[in-house]
Design a protein around this motif. Structure first.
Motif, PDB file in Angstrom:
ATOM      1  N   ILE A   1      -7.250   4.881  -4.190  1.00 47.89           N
ATOM      2  CA  ILE A   1      -6.168   4.451  -3.298  1.00 47.89           C
ATOM      3  C   ILE A   1      -6.268   5.202  -1.976  1.00 47.89           C
ATOM      4  CG2 ILE A   1      -3.669   4.300  -3.001  1.00 47.89           C
ATOM      5  CD1 ILE A   1      -3.433   4.260  -6.042  1.00 47.89           C
ATOM      6  N   PRO A   2      -6.479   4.494  -0.865  1.00 47.41           N
ATOM      7  CA  PRO A   2      -6.589   5.176   0.434  1.00 47.41           C
ATOM      8  C   PRO A   2      -5.242   5.724   0.890  1.00 47.41           C
ATOM      9  CG  PRO A   2      -6.635   2.794   0.729  1.00 47.41           C
ATOM     10  CD  PRO A   2      -6.651   3.037  -0.753  1.00 47.41           C
ATOM     11  N   ASP A   3      -5.275   6.810   1.631  1.00 46.33           N
ATOM     12  CA  ASP A   3      -4.035   7.436   2.107  1.00 46.33           C
ATOM     13  C   ASP A   3      -3.705   7.011   3.531  1.00 46.33           C
ATOM     14  OD1 ASP A   3      -6.086   8.691   3.379  1.00 46.33           O
ATOM     15  OD2 ASP A   3      -5.431  10.738   2.948  1.00 46.33           O
ATOM     16  N   TRP A   4      -4.006   5.751   3.854  1.00 45.49           N
ATOM     17  CA  TRP A   4      -3.801   5.255   5.206  1.00 45.49           C
ATOM     18  C   TRP A   4      -2.330   4.965   5.480  1.00 45.49           C
ATOM     19  CZ3 TRP A   4      -7.812   0.900   4.032  1.00 45.49           C
ATOM     20  CH2 TRP A   4      -9.076   1.462   3.877  1.00 45.49           C
ATOM     21  N   ASP A   5      -1.962   5.047   6.773  1.00 46.14           N
ATOM     22  CA  ASP A   5      -0.655   4.568   7.234  1.00 46.14           C
ATOM     23  C   ASP A   5      -0.818   3.133   7.701  1.00 46.14           C
ATOM     24  OD1 ASP A   5       0.601   7.014   6.780  1.00 46.14           O
ATOM     25  OD2 ASP A   5      -0.033   7.796   8.722  1.00 46.14           O
ATOM     26  N   GLY A   6      -0.821   2.211   6.746  1.00 48.77           N
ATOM     27  CA  GLY A   6      -1.116   0.825   7.072  1.00 48.77           C
ATOM     28  C   GLY A   6      -2.558   0.498   6.712  1.00 48.77           C
ATOM     29  N   PHE A   7      -2.847  -0.797   6.633  1.00 47.76           N
ATOM     30  CA  PHE A   7      -4.180  -1.228   6.230  1.00 47.76           C
ATOM     31  C   PHE A   7      -5.028  -1.598   7.439  1.00 47.76           C
ATOM     32  CE2 PHE A   7      -7.317  -4.449   5.229  1.00 47.76           C
ATOM     33  CZ  PHE A   7      -7.998  -3.837   4.188  1.00 47.76           C
ATOM     34  N   ALA A   8      -6.287  -1.133   7.455  1.00 49.08           N
ATOM     35  CA  ALA A   8      -7.250  -1.479   8.506  1.00 49.08           C
ATOM     36  C   ALA A   8      -8.649  -1.395   7.919  1.00 49.08           C
ATOM     37  CB  ALA A   8      -7.119  -0.555   9.705  1.00 49.08           C
ATOM     38  N   TYR A   9      -9.503  -2.315   8.329  1.00 49.20           N
ATOM     39  CA  TYR A   9     -10.861  -2.337   7.790  1.00 49.20           C
ATOM     40  C   TYR A   9     -11.712  -1.175   8.312  1.00 49.20           C
ATOM     41  CZ  TYR A   9      -9.969  -6.818   5.627  1.00 49.20           C
ATOM     42  OH  TYR A   9      -9.454  -7.810   4.819  1.00 49.20           O
TER      43      TYR A   9
ATOM     44  N   ALA B   1       3.434   8.618 -10.288  1.00 48.64           N
ATOM     45  CA  ALA B   1       4.385   8.354 -11.365  1.00 48.64           C
ATOM     46  C   ALA B   1       3.812   7.431 -12.441  1.00 48.64           C
ATOM     47  CB  ALA B   1       5.661   7.744 -10.788  1.00 48.64           C
ATOM     48  N   ILE B   2       2.869   6.565 -12.045  1.00 48.22           N
ATOM     49  CA  ILE B   2       2.271   5.617 -12.992  1.00 48.22           C
ATOM     50  C   ILE B   2       0.761   5.814 -12.962  1.00 48.22           C
ATOM     51  CG2 ILE B   2       2.157   3.200 -13.712  1.00 48.22           C
ATOM     52  CD1 ILE B   2       4.558   2.626 -11.950  1.00 48.22           C
ATOM     53  N   PRO B   3       0.217   6.744 -13.741  1.00 48.00           N
ATOM     54  CA  PRO B   3      -1.225   7.053 -13.708  1.00 48.00           C
ATOM     55  C   PRO B   3      -2.109   5.834 -13.929  1.00 48.00           C
ATOM     56  CG  PRO B   3      -0.029   8.696 -14.980  1.00 48.00           C
ATOM     57  CD  PRO B   3       0.943   7.595 -14.699  1.00 48.00           C
ATOM     58  N   GLU B   4      -1.650   4.889 -14.790  1.00 46.41           N
ATOM     59  CA  GLU B   4      -2.460   3.700 -15.069  1.00 46.41           C
ATOM     60  C   GLU B   4      -2.690   2.875 -13.806  1.00 46.41           C
ATOM     61  OE1 GLU B   4      -1.900   1.548 -19.006  1.00 46.41           O
ATOM     62  OE2 GLU B   4      -0.011   2.628 -18.817  1.00 46.41           O
ATOM     63  N   LEU B   5      -1.765   2.956 -12.874  1.00 42.76           N
ATOM     64  CA  LEU B   5      -1.882   2.186 -11.637  1.00 42.76           C
ATOM     65  C   LEU B   5      -3.049   2.679 -10.801  1.00 42.76           C
ATOM     66  CD1 LEU B   5      -0.614  -0.037  -9.887  1.00 42.76           C
ATOM     67  CD2 LEU B   5       0.834   1.714  -8.855  1.00 42.76           C
ATOM     68  N   ALA B   6      -3.297   3.981 -10.851  1.00 36.46           N
ATOM     69  CA  ALA B   6      -4.372   4.555 -10.042  1.00 36.46           C
ATOM     70  C   ALA B   6      -5.706   4.569 -10.767  1.00 36.46           C
ATOM     71  CB  ALA B   6      -4.000   5.984  -9.642  1.00 36.46           C
ATOM     72  N   ALA B   7      -5.709   4.282 -12.056  1.00 34.17           N
ATOM     73  CA  ALA B   7      -6.947   4.332 -12.837  1.00 34.17           C
ATOM     74  C   ALA B   7      -7.950   3.311 -12.324  1.00 34.17           C
ATOM     75  CB  ALA B   7      -6.640   4.079 -14.311  1.00 34.17           C
ATOM     76  N   GLY B   8      -9.141   3.781 -12.019  1.00 30.84           N
ATOM     77  CA  GLY B   8     -10.204   2.891 -11.564  1.00 30.84           C
ATOM     78  C   GLY B   8     -10.075   2.448 -10.124  1.00 30.84           C
ATOM     79  N   MET B   9      -9.114   2.996  -9.397  1.00 33.83           N
ATOM     80  CA  MET B   9      -8.907   2.582  -8.009  1.00 33.83           C
ATOM     81  C   MET B   9      -8.803   3.796  -7.111  1.00 33.83           C
ATOM     82  SD  MET B   9      -5.778   0.365  -6.377  1.00 33.83           S
ATOM     83  CE  MET B   9      -5.614   0.170  -4.599  1.00 33.83           C
TER      84      MET B   9
ATOM     85  N   LEU C   1       3.744   5.381  -5.986  1.00 33.03           N
ATOM     86  CA  LEU C   1       3.814   5.130  -7.424  1.00 33.03           C
ATOM     87  C   LEU C   1       2.613   5.684  -8.191  1.00 33.03           C
ATOM     88  CD1 LEU C   1       5.043   1.428  -7.315  1.00 33.03           C
ATOM     89  CD2 LEU C   1       6.356   3.406  -8.111  1.00 33.03           C
ATOM     90  N   ALA C   2       1.507   5.951  -7.492  1.00 28.66           N
ATOM     91  CA  ALA C   2       0.289   6.383  -8.181  1.00 28.66           C
ATOM     92  C   ALA C   2       0.513   7.633  -9.015  1.00 28.66           C
ATOM     93  CB  ALA C   2      -0.824   6.615  -7.164  1.00 28.66           C
TER      94      ALA C   2
ATOM     95  N   LEU D   1       0.829  -1.205   0.000  1.00 30.93           N
ATOM     96  CA  LEU D   1       0.000   0.000   0.000  1.00 30.93           C
ATOM     97  C   LEU D   1       0.863   1.253   0.000  1.00 30.93           C
ATOM     98  CD1 LEU D   1      -2.637   1.583   0.272  1.00 30.93           C
ATOM     99  CD2 LEU D   1      -2.562   1.146   2.740  1.00 30.93           C
ATOM    100  N   ALA D   2       1.892   1.261   0.836  1.00 30.82           N
ATOM    101  CA  ALA D   2       2.779   2.429   0.904  1.00 30.82           C
ATOM    102  C   ALA D   2       3.447   2.684  -0.444  1.00 30.82           C
ATOM    103  CB  ALA D   2       3.829   2.226   1.993  1.00 30.82           C
TER     104      ALA D   2
END
Length: 500
Positions: A215-223, A205-213, A202-203, A196-197
């Motif tokens: 991306i949360p700006d969290w410090d770590g993953f949590a539900y 620098a690589i626009p295609e990576l973020a397309a359709g997603m 990379l989002a 995630l970090a």
């Protein structure tokens, strides 16, 4: 001493029938008039306006609400590609939290509606919990990996190759799981997620990576990341106040300023029903013939149609119970009206077996699926593919009990499970994975009305029924009195003949 012993027979007849009319009049008042007065006064307390009982309870509720969270601990993730070994899961918890609701940005509108936000605060209750929320550890499927793999894996081969290289070179994964993560981290605080970090960096620098997603700006993953004490997360609600017609009280009109959600088609995307906290009182016809109860649940961006189950007695008051049946997560497999829940192209629907609901459009593109706990009422294949889930109605049913005259919930057990769809999505990290739905955690949002509030409802029911029963009693007395009056008028109080 007889007050009319010396009266003429005609006078006796008149007074006897006047008495009968008065008795019938009192019967009508107690049987119809008094209940109507009580109902009119009570209805004024069940609309959403400052000073009404329902509004004050909604604004600052004295009824405690709880969130029980059960987390699935995956014991053998290393065997996921072995078709002879079923994934083994052990249920941890419940981890019990007191759930407090605060209303913010309240605004009354000219169309008899109210707009507001809400802040939910969860406070851990160790003495009611099983296990330790702060120190318990679990192994759970890697949701961000599956999310990115689903959105990117079947796309541009150059992008897939580039992402594979970045993951491998920077050691961004420890298999396909969050291994031995603290329960508090995986639920609220954020478990370490190097993937995630990296994607956050990379989002740009690589626009295609973020397309359709998203991306949360969290410090770590949590539900439950960014949810506890958030005023913004649950969105903006607009619901009817009932000031124009009490049958509209508490019914949603829009969520986030929209009357539909984009994740589901047609009727399944409508924002309607109640949030479960304020409901319109039921009409006499609805009490006699209960219909489906529509409950809009923001956590799944959808409205559930709960099926009427039975009349119940709760704490000495009459209630009506609704349950989640197999229609809730059907996707058009067995019920035509649920076909619009399918998120795949129409020609491919139903795309999943009954018992789960695709939440990817609601949860930042993640391949999350909602179901009842332990896949209760789902297709048997979900349970047979795993070692651990054991669905039972008593423990895993979604149930809502309401006092029909007031619309006040008496008891709620809102049980939902969140699952992750794992598959070979096209990245090297998911290569060889079976197509399988794995459980992650499930919750029970429960409310039980306090005895003090139940006593208030019992007093209200007693006042309404007392008038009706008194009316019936007076009606019986009136019929008897009418019969006596007729008898005496015909056979006893005869006029004397006058001889000329």
């Amino acid at each position: 001493m007889c007050c009319c012993c010396n009266c003429s027979n005609l006078t006796k007849k008149v007074w006897s029938f006047v008495g009968v009319v008065l008795i019938f009049g009192l019967a009508a008042f107690f049987g119809f008039g008094l209940p109507a007065i009580v109902e009119s006064v009570a209805r004024s307390e069940f609309i959403m306006e400052p000073g009404s009982q329902v509004y004050d309870n909604w604004l600052t509720s004295e009824v405690p609400k709880y969130l029980d969270i059960y987390v699935w601990d995956w014991k053998n993730p290393e065997s996921i590609t072995n078709e002879n070994v079923r994934p083994q899961f052990v249920e941890r918890g419940p981890y019990v939290f007191l759930e407090d609701h605060e209303r913010h940005d309240i605004e009354f509108n000219t169309d008899h509606s109210i707009t507001f936000r809400q802040k939910r605060t969860w406070t851990y209750i160790p003495e009611q919990s099983k296990g330790d929320f702060y120190t318990d550890r679990v192994t759970t499927p890697h949701t961000m990996l599956m999310t990115i793999a689903k959105l990117v894996g079947g796309g541009n081969p150059a992008l897939v190759s580039q992402l594979n290289a970045i993951i491998k070179k920077n050691n961004l994964l420890d298999g396909i799981v969050y291994k031995d993560a603290l329960v508090r981290d995986i639920l609220f605080d954020g478990a370490e997620d190097r993937l995630l970090a990296a994607v956050q960096i990379l989002a740009g620098a690589i626009p295609e990576l973020a397309a359709g997603m998203d991306i949360p700006d969290w410090d770590g993953f949590a539900y439950f990341a960014d949810r506890n004490t958030s005023v913004e997360y649950d969105g903006i609600f607009r619901m009817g106040t009932g000031t124009d017609q009490w049958t509209d009280s508490g019914l949603l009109r829009t969520w986030n300023n929209e009357s539909t959600v984009p994740h589901f088609r047609g009727e399944c995307g409508k924002v309607h029903g109640s949030t479960g906290q304020v409901n319109p009182p039921m009409t006499s016809q609805q009490i006699k013939n209960p219909e489906d109860f529509i409950l809009f649940i923001t956590d799944v961006c959808s409205a559930f149609s709960l099926k009427y189950d039975q009349d119940v007695e709760f704490g000495g008051v009459d209630g009506k119970a609704w349950i989640g049946d197999d229609r809730v997560f059907d996707n058009g497999n067995n019920y035509l009206e649920t076909e619009c829940q399918c998120t795949a192209p129409v020609a491919e629907c139903p795309a999943v077996k009954p018992g789960v609901l695709d939440l990817s459009g609601c949860k930042f593109g993640a391949p999350l699926l909602a179901s009842f706990p332990h896949f209760y009422l789902a297709d048997p294949s979900y349970v047979s593919a795993l070692d651990g889930p054991k669905p039972t109605r008593e423990l895993h049913e979604f149930r809502y009990v309401m006092h029909p005259f007031s619309g006040i919930p008496l008891e709620v057990n809102g049980r939902l499970q969140y699952n992750l769809h794992v598959s070979d999505y096209g990245l090297e990290a998911t290569e060889g994975l079976p197509d399988i739905t794995l459980p992650v955690f499930w919750v029970n949002q429960r409310v039980t009305l306090t005895q003090e509030k139940i006593d208030d409802l019992r007093a209200l029911d007693t006042l309404r029924s007392a008038g009706i029963y008194t009316g019936y009693a007076l009606l019986g007395v009136g019929i008897i009195a009418l019969g006596v009056a007729l008898y005496f008028s015909i056979f006893v109080w005869k006029d004397s003949k006058i001889n000329v």
